[in-house]
Design a protein around this motif. Structure first.
Motif, PDB file in Angstrom:
ATOM      1  N   TYR A  48     -49.851  27.506  25.533  1.00  0.00           N
ATOM      2  CA  TYR A  48     -49.905  27.265  24.090  1.00  0.00           C
ATOM      3  C   TYR A  48     -50.099  25.787  23.786  1.00  0.00           C
ATOM      4  N   GLN A  49     -49.402  24.902  24.536  1.00  0.00           N
ATOM      5  CA  GLN A  49     -49.500  23.471  24.279  1.00  0.00           C
ATOM      6  C   GLN A  49     -50.930  22.982  24.478  1.00  0.00           C
ATOM      7  N   THR A  50     -51.587  23.443  25.556  1.00  0.00           N
ATOM      8  CA  THR A  50     -52.960  23.035  25.814  1.00  0.00           C
ATOM      9  C   THR A  50     -53.886  23.463  24.683  1.00  0.00           C
ATOM     10  N   MET A  51     -53.726  24.692  24.223  1.00  0.00           N
ATOM     11  CA  MET A  51     -54.567  25.195  23.141  1.00  0.00           C
ATOM     12  C   MET A  51     -54.351  24.407  21.857  1.00  0.00           C
ATOM     13  N   GLN A  52     -53.098  24.085  21.555  1.00  0.00           N
ATOM     14  CA  GLN A  52     -52.809  23.326  20.342  1.00  0.00           C
ATOM     15  C   GLN A  52     -53.405  21.928  20.403  1.00  0.00           C
ATOM     16  N   LEU A  53     -53.300  21.281  21.555  1.00  0.00           N
ATOM     17  CA  LEU A  53     -53.876  19.945  21.713  1.00  0.00           C
ATOM     18  C   LEU A  53     -55.396  19.988  21.598  1.00  0.00           C
ATOM     19  N   LYS A  54     -55.987  21.028  22.159  1.00  0.00           N
ATOM     20  CA  LYS A  54     -57.447  21.178  22.078  1.00  0.00           C
ATOM     21  C   LYS A  54     -57.888  21.391  20.635  1.00  0.00           C
ATOM     22  N   LEU A  55     -57.204  22.272  19.915  1.00  0.00           N
ATOM     23  CA  LEU A  55     -57.560  22.532  18.520  1.00  0.00           C
ATOM     24  C   LEU A  55     -57.367  21.288  17.666  1.00  0.00           C
ATOM     25  N   THR A  56     -56.329  20.509  17.967  1.00  0.00           N
ATOM     26  CA  THR A  56     -56.115  19.260  17.233  1.00  0.00           C
ATOM     27  C   THR A  56     -57.255  18.289  17.473  1.00  0.00           C
ATOM     28  N   ALA A  57     -57.709  18.189  18.731  1.00  0.00           N
ATOM     29  CA  ALA A  57     -58.816  17.285  19.063  1.00  0.00           C
ATOM     30  C   ALA A  57     -60.089  17.706  18.334  1.00  0.00           C
ATOM     31  N   VAL A  58     -60.364  19.008  18.308  1.00  0.00           N
ATOM     32  CA  VAL A  58     -61.563  19.498  17.610  1.00  0.00           C
ATOM     33  C   VAL A  58     -61.463  19.215  16.113  1.00  0.00           C
ATOM     34  N   ALA A  59     -60.283  19.431  15.538  1.00  0.00           N
ATOM     35  CA  ALA A  59     -60.091  19.161  14.108  1.00  0.00           C
ATOM     36  C   ALA A  59     -60.283  17.678  13.804  1.00  0.00           C
ATOM     37  N   LEU A  60     -59.834  16.808  14.693  1.00  0.00           N
ATOM     38  CA  LEU A  60     -60.000  15.373  14.500  1.00  0.00           C
ATOM     39  C   LEU A  60     -61.469  14.968  14.620  1.00  0.00           C
ATOM     40  N   LEU A  61     -62.195  15.620  15.517  1.00  0.00           N
ATOM     41  CA  LEU A  61     -63.638  15.363  15.614  1.00  0.00           C
ATOM     42  C   LEU A  61     -64.323  15.677  14.291  1.00  0.00           C
ATOM     43  N   LYS A  62     -63.919  16.789  13.700  1.00  0.00           N
ATOM     44  CA  LYS A  62     -64.526  17.201  12.429  1.00  0.00           C
ATOM     45  C   LYS A  62     -64.138  16.261  11.296  1.00  0.00           C
ATOM     46  N   SER A  63     -62.844  15.946  11.208  1.00  0.00           N
ATOM     47  CA  SER A  63     -62.379  15.116  10.086  1.00  0.00           C
ATOM     48  C   SER A  63     -62.934  13.697  10.157  1.00  0.00           C
ATOM     49  N   SER A  64     -63.159  13.186  11.359  1.00  0.00           N
ATOM     50  CA  SER A  64     -63.678  11.825  11.488  1.00  0.00           C
ATOM     51  C   SER A  64     -65.174  11.749  11.230  1.00  0.00           C
ATOM     52  N   SER A  65     -65.806  12.905  10.983  1.00  0.00           N
ATOM     53  CA  SER A  65     -67.249  12.930  10.705  1.00  0.00           C
ATOM     54  C   SER A  65     -67.552  13.178   9.239  1.00  0.00           C
ATOM     55  N   THR A  66     -66.517  13.407   8.433  1.00  0.00           N
ATOM     56  CA  THR A  66     -66.754  13.777   7.044  1.00  0.00           C
ATOM     57  C   THR A  66     -67.457  12.683   6.249  1.00  0.00           C
ATOM     58  N   ASP A  67     -67.170  11.429   6.575  1.00  0.00           N
ATOM     59  CA  ASP A  67     -67.781  10.304   5.856  1.00  0.00           C
ATOM     60  C   ASP A  67     -68.937   9.678   6.625  1.00  0.00           C
ATOM     61  N   GLY A  68     -69.517  10.441   7.553  1.00  0.00           N
ATOM     62  CA  GLY A  68     -70.609   9.911   8.358  1.00  0.00           C
ATOM     63  C   GLY A  68     -70.091   9.347   9.670  1.00  0.00           C
ATOM     64  N   VAL A  69     -71.011   9.124  10.581  1.00  0.00           N
ATOM     65  CA  VAL A  69     -70.668   8.625  11.909  1.00  0.00           C
ATOM     66  C   VAL A  69     -71.255   7.236  12.072  1.00  0.00           C
ATOM     67  N   ASP A  70     -70.400   6.224  11.988  1.00  0.00           N
ATOM     68  CA  ASP A  70     -70.882   4.860  12.191  1.00  0.00           C
ATOM     69  C   ASP A  70     -70.853   4.522  13.676  1.00  0.00           C
ATOM     70  N   GLU A  71     -71.098   3.269  14.009  1.00  0.00           N
ATOM     71  CA  GLU A  71     -71.214   2.883  15.408  1.00  0.00           C
ATOM     72  C   GLU A  71     -69.919   3.112  16.178  1.00  0.00           C
ATOM     73  N   ALA A  72     -68.805   2.682  15.622  1.00  0.00           N
ATOM     74  CA  ALA A  72     -67.523   2.830  16.320  1.00  0.00           C
ATOM     75  C   ALA A  72     -67.169   4.297  16.506  1.00  0.00           C
ATOM     76  N   VAL A  73     -67.403   5.110  15.467  1.00  0.00           N
ATOM     77  CA  VAL A  73     -67.097   6.534  15.547  1.00  0.00           C
ATOM     78  C   VAL A  73     -67.989   7.217  16.577  1.00  0.00           C
ATOM     79  N   ALA A  74     -69.254   6.843  16.643  1.00  0.00           N
ATOM     80  CA  ALA A  74     -70.191   7.473  17.577  1.00  0.00           C
ATOM     81  C   ALA A  74     -69.734   7.299  19.019  1.00  0.00           C
ATOM     82  N   VAL A  75     -69.324   6.104  19.371  1.00  0.00           N
ATOM     83  CA  VAL A  75     -68.895   5.839  20.742  1.00  0.00           C
ATOM     84  C   VAL A  75     -67.685   6.698  21.101  1.00  0.00           C
TER      85      VAL A  75
END
Length: 503
Positions: free
Chosen positions: A180-207
């Motif tokens: 369960y812990q692995t799945m939760q961490l994975k889902l959190t990482a995917v959610a963070l990938l999505k949320s950090s792209s809402t305002d576009g992907v600048d140079e720092a975000v892209a890396v």
């Protein structure tokens, strides 16, 4: 954090490949690998070199002085080791590149003590164990691990957090399994990938997205979910983002090159997978089902062979990666137009020549190896990859699994190299050379290397074992006829319950 090799190699004054749990240099020379930890010596009280228990120089009264304690950190010890090589003297004409490579740790905004204890434990586990699962090409694992930590702990933005939680998810997978812990961490990482792209992907975000995507690629490859091919989604996403951010990676210098080569290595070898995966209709079994199940998740359209080919590799890619790409994208099937053209025959000869002639050249002006593969410090690994490519070119050109003098010669050399290795972390050479194993001795050698690599958690090679055994079964059944080599690979790789990875 990154070391300069195991203590055995340091004492021998040779370059260490930093393999885990022990380096190949020590394994090949039958020496004890004494590890990578900080080593301090504590001289006795009567030792002239002792710092504890002896008065300072110039002191006449030993009773007036107590013990001397040194406040040092890792970098202090590294500088001390550098200076001790020349007793603190500058040798005329000698390069200072070792000293220049020593940098004080960058102050980070998000410090590990702000994390929960379980997360700190996972970070430590990633550094010591789980980072060994990262398939490297032109960098050492310790260098790559250090880069990922810097990106993950740089600040509190969502893009940094997605790198951090990807690291935690991969560490949790290897420490606790698909819990369960692995799945939760994975889902959190995917959610963070999505949320950090809402305002576009600048140079720092892209890396950081490239780094997080590659970590998630590794996580999905090592997952025990048999019907999961999601690693292609993360890999192709990182690859496409890399192609749009080449100027950013170039500006980052060695860090950018590290991410570039890491992503390109996976992308190049995925070309081999996509050449043979699902290139045929499902196989009907005696119980009326289909193998593989047509309902399984297929590679995303972004990773289709045509799309993957159009992405190509940037011009500044490593020469060996370009060679791999050219071969996997250029090999034709007998049914393809142009298979019998003289131009295609010349292409085959050119690829064979380039593979045979590929060597690491030394540039005396820069004192660096041009086209070196720093992740493969041992020449055995490059030789194995070259032999595997030569076998694949010859077999694909003839489209036959029958006898071939060239293949026999390459195979014999390949097994001679493999017999000198305690373990091998290169799935593609193991698969191609191992597919040619005929005798019980050769097959036992291959299985031993596959199982040792799987035991070291360097790669999920257990899936490779099942494909090799399927190849061997077909080779043994092939008595009165010659199988089509390409179709045999198609069938065996397609029968695997998930998309195989050979990086």
């Amino acid at each position: 954090m990154p070391s300069n090799g195991c203590w055995t190699c340091r004492d021998r004054k040779i370059r260490c490949d930093e393999g885990r749990p022990k380096c190949q240099k020590c394994a090949h020379s039958n020496r004890e690998c004494r590890g990578y930890g900080l080593k301090l010596s504590w001289p006795g009280a009567k030792s002239k070199r002792s710092l504890i228990g002896n008065p300072s120089r110039g002191s006449t009264d030993s009773k007036s002085h107590g013990s001397i304690f040194l406040h040092t950190d890792f970098l202090d010890m590294e500088i001390h080791q550098y200076l001790s090589k020349s007793a603190g003297r500058q040798v005329h004409g000698e390069s200072n590149r070792d000293l220049l490579s020593l940098n004080r740790p960058v102050t980070i905004h998000w410090k590990p003590f702000q994390l929960r204890n379980t997360e700190i434990d996972l970070l430590a586990y990633f550094e010591s164990v789980a980072s060994n699962t990262l398939a490297t090409f032109n960098q050492t694992r310790s260098e790559l691990c250090g880069l990922l930590f810097r990106l993950a702990l740089l600040d509190t933005t969502s893009s940094s957090k997605c790198v951090l939680w990807s690291i935690l998810a991969l560490a949790s997978l290897h420490k606790n399994g698909n819990q369960y812990q692995t799945m939760q961490l994975k889902l959190t990482a995917v959610a963070l990938l999505k949320s950090s792209s809402t305002d576009g992907v600048d140079e720092a975000v892209a890396v950081r997205h490239i780094a997080a995507g590659m970590i998630m690629t590794t996580l999905e490859i090592h997952s025990n979910e048999d019907r999961d091919s999601q690693w292609t989604w993360f890999l192709c996403g990182s690859g496409r983002l890399m192609h749009r951010s080449l100027h950013i990676l170039e500006a980052l210098g060695s860090d950018g090159s590290m991410l570039h080569d890491w992503t390109s290595y996976y992308g190049s070898l995925t070309g081999f997978t996509l050449r043979h995966w699902r290139r045929m209709a499902p196989i009907s079994t005696s119980v009326g089902s289909e193998m593989p199940d047509s309902r399984m998740v297929k590679p995303p359209p972004v990773c289709s062979p045509s799309t993957h080919k159009s992405m190509g590799l940037p011009e500044n890619s490593h020469d060996f990666l370009k060679l791999i790409r050219d071969i996997f994208h250029g090999i034709l099937r007998p049914s393809d137009a142009g298979y019998h053209d003289p131009a295609y025959a010349e292409s085959l000869k050119d690829w064979e020549y380039r593979v045979k002639k590929y060597t690491v050249s030394y540039d005396k002006n820069t004192e660096k190896d041009r086209n070196s593969i720093r992740g493969w410090d041992d020449n055995f690994q490059l030789e194995l990859f070259k032999l595997a490519l030569l076998i694949y070119i010859e077999r694909s050109a003839r489209s036959s699994s029958g006898q071939s003098e060239k293949v026999t010669s390459y195979t014999q050399r390949g097994f001679a190299v493999l017999s000198q290795m305690n373990y091998c972390e290169l799935p593609f050479p193991l698969f191609i050379i191992g597919s040619e194993a005929q005798s019980d001795e050769e097959r036992t050698l291959i299985l031993g290397l596959v199982r040792s690599g799987d035991a070291n958690q360097s790669h999920p090679l257990s899936r490779l074992e099942s494909m090799l055994q399927a190849i061997w079964a077909q080779n043994d059944l092939e008595t009165n006829y010659e199988l089509d080599y390409t179709m045999k690979l198609d069938t065996v790789m397609t029968s695997s319950p998930r998309l195989p990875c050979f990086a």
